[in-house]
Scaffold this motif. Structure first.
Motif, PDB file in Angstrom:
ATOM      1  N   CYS A 250       0.088  -0.999  -0.292  1.00 31.47           N
ATOM      2  CA  CYS A 250      -0.229  -0.364  -0.029  1.00 31.47           C
ATOM      3  C   CYS A 250       1.418   1.230  -0.155  1.00 31.47           C
ATOM      4  CB  CYS A 250      -1.040   0.139   1.121  1.00 31.47           C
ATOM      5  SG  CYS A 250      -2.397  -1.286   1.406  1.00 31.47           S
TER       6      CYS A 250
ATOM      7  N   ARG B 250      -7.459  -4.648  -7.615  1.00 29.35           N
ATOM      8  CA  ARG B 250      -7.963  -4.914  -6.394  1.00 29.35           C
ATOM      9  C   ARG B 250      -7.104  -5.227  -4.668  1.00 29.35           C
ATOM     10  NH1 ARG B 250     -10.080 -11.267  -8.485  1.00 29.35           N
ATOM     11  NH2 ARG B 250     -10.694 -10.431 -10.738  1.00 29.35           N
TER      12      ARG B 250
ATOM     13  N   ASP C  34      -7.938  -1.511  -3.755  1.00 30.33           N
ATOM     14  CA  ASP C  34      -9.053  -0.844  -3.482  1.00 30.33           C
ATOM     15  C   ASP C  34      -8.941  -1.996  -1.570  1.00 30.33           C
ATOM     16  OD1 ASP C  34     -10.184  -0.496  -5.445  1.00 30.33           O
ATOM     17  OD2 ASP C  34     -10.827  -2.095  -6.320  1.00 30.33           O
ATOM     18  N   TRP C  35      -8.162  -3.000  -1.618  1.00 27.69           N
ATOM     19  CA  TRP C  35      -8.504  -3.557   0.000  1.00 27.69           C
ATOM     20  C   TRP C  35      -7.403  -2.011   0.597  1.00 27.69           C
ATOM     21  CZ3 TRP C  35      -3.856  -4.151   2.486  1.00 27.69           C
ATOM     22  CH2 TRP C  35      -4.261  -5.238   4.078  1.00 27.69           C
ATOM     23  N   CYS C  36      -6.730  -1.976   0.037  1.00 28.25           N
ATOM     24  CA  CYS C  36      -6.243  -0.579   0.915  1.00 28.25           C
ATOM     25  C   CYS C  36      -6.646  -0.001   1.413  1.00 28.25           C
ATOM     26  CB  CYS C  36      -4.236  -0.073   0.110  1.00 28.25           C
ATOM     27  SG  CYS C  36      -3.405  -1.571   0.091  1.00 28.25           S
TER      28      CYS C  36
ATOM     29  N   LYS D  97      -9.773   0.481   1.527  1.00 27.08           N
ATOM     30  CA  LYS D  97     -10.605   0.152   2.691  1.00 27.08           C
ATOM     31  C   LYS D  97      -9.671  -0.251   4.259  1.00 27.08           C
ATOM     32  CE  LYS D  97     -13.551  -2.682   0.271  1.00 27.08           C
ATOM     33  NZ  LYS D  97     -14.147  -4.089  -0.488  1.00 27.08           N
ATOM     34  N   GLN D  98      -8.537  -0.492   4.034  1.00 21.44           N
ATOM     35  CA  GLN D  98      -7.633  -0.651   5.672  1.00 21.44           C
ATOM     36  C   GLN D  98      -7.247   0.785   5.840  1.00 21.44           C
ATOM     37  OE1 GLN D  98      -7.268  -3.412   7.123  1.00 21.44           O
ATOM     38  NE2 GLN D  98      -8.849  -3.757   4.714  1.00 21.44           N
TER      39      GLN D  98
ATOM     40  N   GLN E 145      -0.069 -11.716  -2.930  1.00 23.07           N
ATOM     41  CA  GLN E 145      -1.666 -11.227  -3.020  1.00 23.07           C
ATOM     42  C   GLN E 145      -2.369 -12.494  -2.334  1.00 23.07           C
ATOM     43  OE1 GLN E 145      -2.390  -8.323  -5.117  1.00 23.07           O
ATOM     44  NE2 GLN E 145      -4.959  -7.956  -5.151  1.00 23.07           N
TER      45      GLN E 145
ATOM     46  N   GLU F 197      -8.279 -12.319   1.104  1.00 19.10           N
ATOM     47  CA  GLU F 197      -8.594 -11.205   1.512  1.00 19.10           C
ATOM     48  C   GLU F 197      -8.384  -9.786   0.591  1.00 19.10           C
ATOM     49  OE1 GLU F 197      -8.841  -9.321   5.546  1.00 19.10           O
ATOM     50  OE2 GLU F 197      -7.297  -9.463   5.546  1.00 19.10           O
ATOM     51  N   GLN F 198      -7.056 -10.018  -0.017  1.00 20.72           N
ATOM     52  CA  GLN F 198      -6.808  -8.569  -0.842  1.00 20.72           C
ATOM     53  C   GLN F 198      -7.080  -8.909  -2.175  1.00 20.72           C
ATOM     54  OE1 GLN F 198      -3.083  -9.289  -0.286  1.00 20.72           O
ATOM     55  NE2 GLN F 198      -2.848  -7.846   1.411  1.00 20.72           N
ATOM     56  N   GLY F 199      -8.437 -10.062  -2.156  1.00 15.34           N
ATOM     57  CA  GLY F 199      -8.645 -10.396  -3.825  1.00 15.34           C
ATOM     58  C   GLY F 199      -8.029 -10.567  -4.675  1.00 15.34           C
TER      59      GLY F 199
END
Length: 297
Positions: A157, A175, A178-180, A182-183, A234, A237-239
């Motif tokens: 990230c 993807r 996007d996870w980054c 959300k965190q 990856q 959970e991180q897509g």
């Protein structure tokens, strides 16, 4: 000099044989000796050419391109040789500048197929038949000399990640970004390049903090330069999931279903397993090939 009757007869025989081999002024392409049902099922255009033309970019260990820019070794070459053998035609690889060039070249009929490895997607299946022959996860190669502290994929990230433009990696990086977000972490800066060699160079030179690629490609680099890189993978959970990797063939050519049968044959005769074992790809091998899996999901 006057030719003897024997020489004249021999010349006539050669002329007739040449005419026959070339189709003698039209008709069906000459059927090779020992041709199988798979050859008979090939599109006429392939039979007439006697070769299946593959597009390919530089992507070790799939395609390792020599300094002459033409000689290719690696998984893809061996796989294509095995497919060509059961189909009864030659195969050849033309090096192109990345995925977009391969796709547009196939649609323009310059190439018959592209073996990526490229992700099977419903969007691509609108124009191409996709023969899935392996799976993979996306990994990120990290230079040990780099200033960025990356111990896991979460540490990507806010970092600069190089990857092949239009590839699986670009989709996976989105993807992960996007996870980054959300965190509450900064987004990844993706640097799209032409091929895997370019992404490795970007990481090595400091232009990027990491180079994204298939896990098998990352393992290949580590095998050659274990003191220069580490890698992270990856997570689901991180897509990430597990991507279905395919050979793409234009739907309009009619070659896709025949290529699927050729894959089934090399699974059956052991050539597929032999190649996957040779390159240490047992963990990403599939039990059987499949056609157009994304559209069915």
């Amino acid at each position: 000099m006057r030719l003897s009757r024997t020489m004249l007869a021999g010349a006539a025989a050669v002329t007739l044989a040449s005419a026959s081999a070339c189709g003698g002024g039209g008709g069906e392409p000459q059927r090779p000796a020992g041709a199988t049902a798979l050859y008979d099922a090939l599109p006429d255009a392939v039979k007439e050419a006697g070769v299946i033309r593959f597009a390919g970019d530089s992507h070790p260990p799939y395609r390792i391109v020599a300094n002459d820019g033409k000689t290719v070794t690696g998984i893809d070459k061996e796989l294509q040789d095995a497919l060509g053998k059961v189909l009864g035609v030659r195969t050849e690889i033309s090096i192109v500048n990345g995925l977009p060039a391969a796709l547009s070249g196939m649609l323009a009929s310059r190439y018959d197929a592209f073996n990526g490895p490229v992700k099977d997607t419903a969007e691509r299946e609108k124009q191409f038949d996709a023969i899935v022959w392996m799976v993979t996860r996306t990994s990120y190669l990290i230079p040990k000399s780099g200033s960025a502290a990356i111990k896991s994929s979460a540490d990507l990230c806010g970092k600069r990640v190089a990857g092949t433009a239009g590839s699986i990696v670009e989709d996976q990086a989105k993807r992960l970004t996007d996870w980054c977000a959300k965190q509450g972490k900064p987004k990844i800066e993706f640097i799209g390049l032409a091929d895997t060699n370019g992404t490795i160079l970007a990481a090595r030179s400091g232009r990027a903090d990491a180079a994204g690629m298939t896990e098998s490609a990352a393992l290949d680099v580590l095998g050659k330069e274990k003191d220069a890189f580490t890698y992270v993978t990856q997570t689901d959970e991180q897509g990430a999931g597990v991507d279905q990797l395919a050979m793409l063939v234009p739907k309009s050519s009619g070659l896709g279903p025949v290529m699927l049968d050729a894959f089934k044959e090399i699974f059956k005769n052991g050539e597929y397993k032999k190649i996957m074992d040779k390159y240490g790809l047992q963990n990403v091998a599939v039990e059987e090939p499949a056609l157009n899996t994304a559209g069915a999901q």
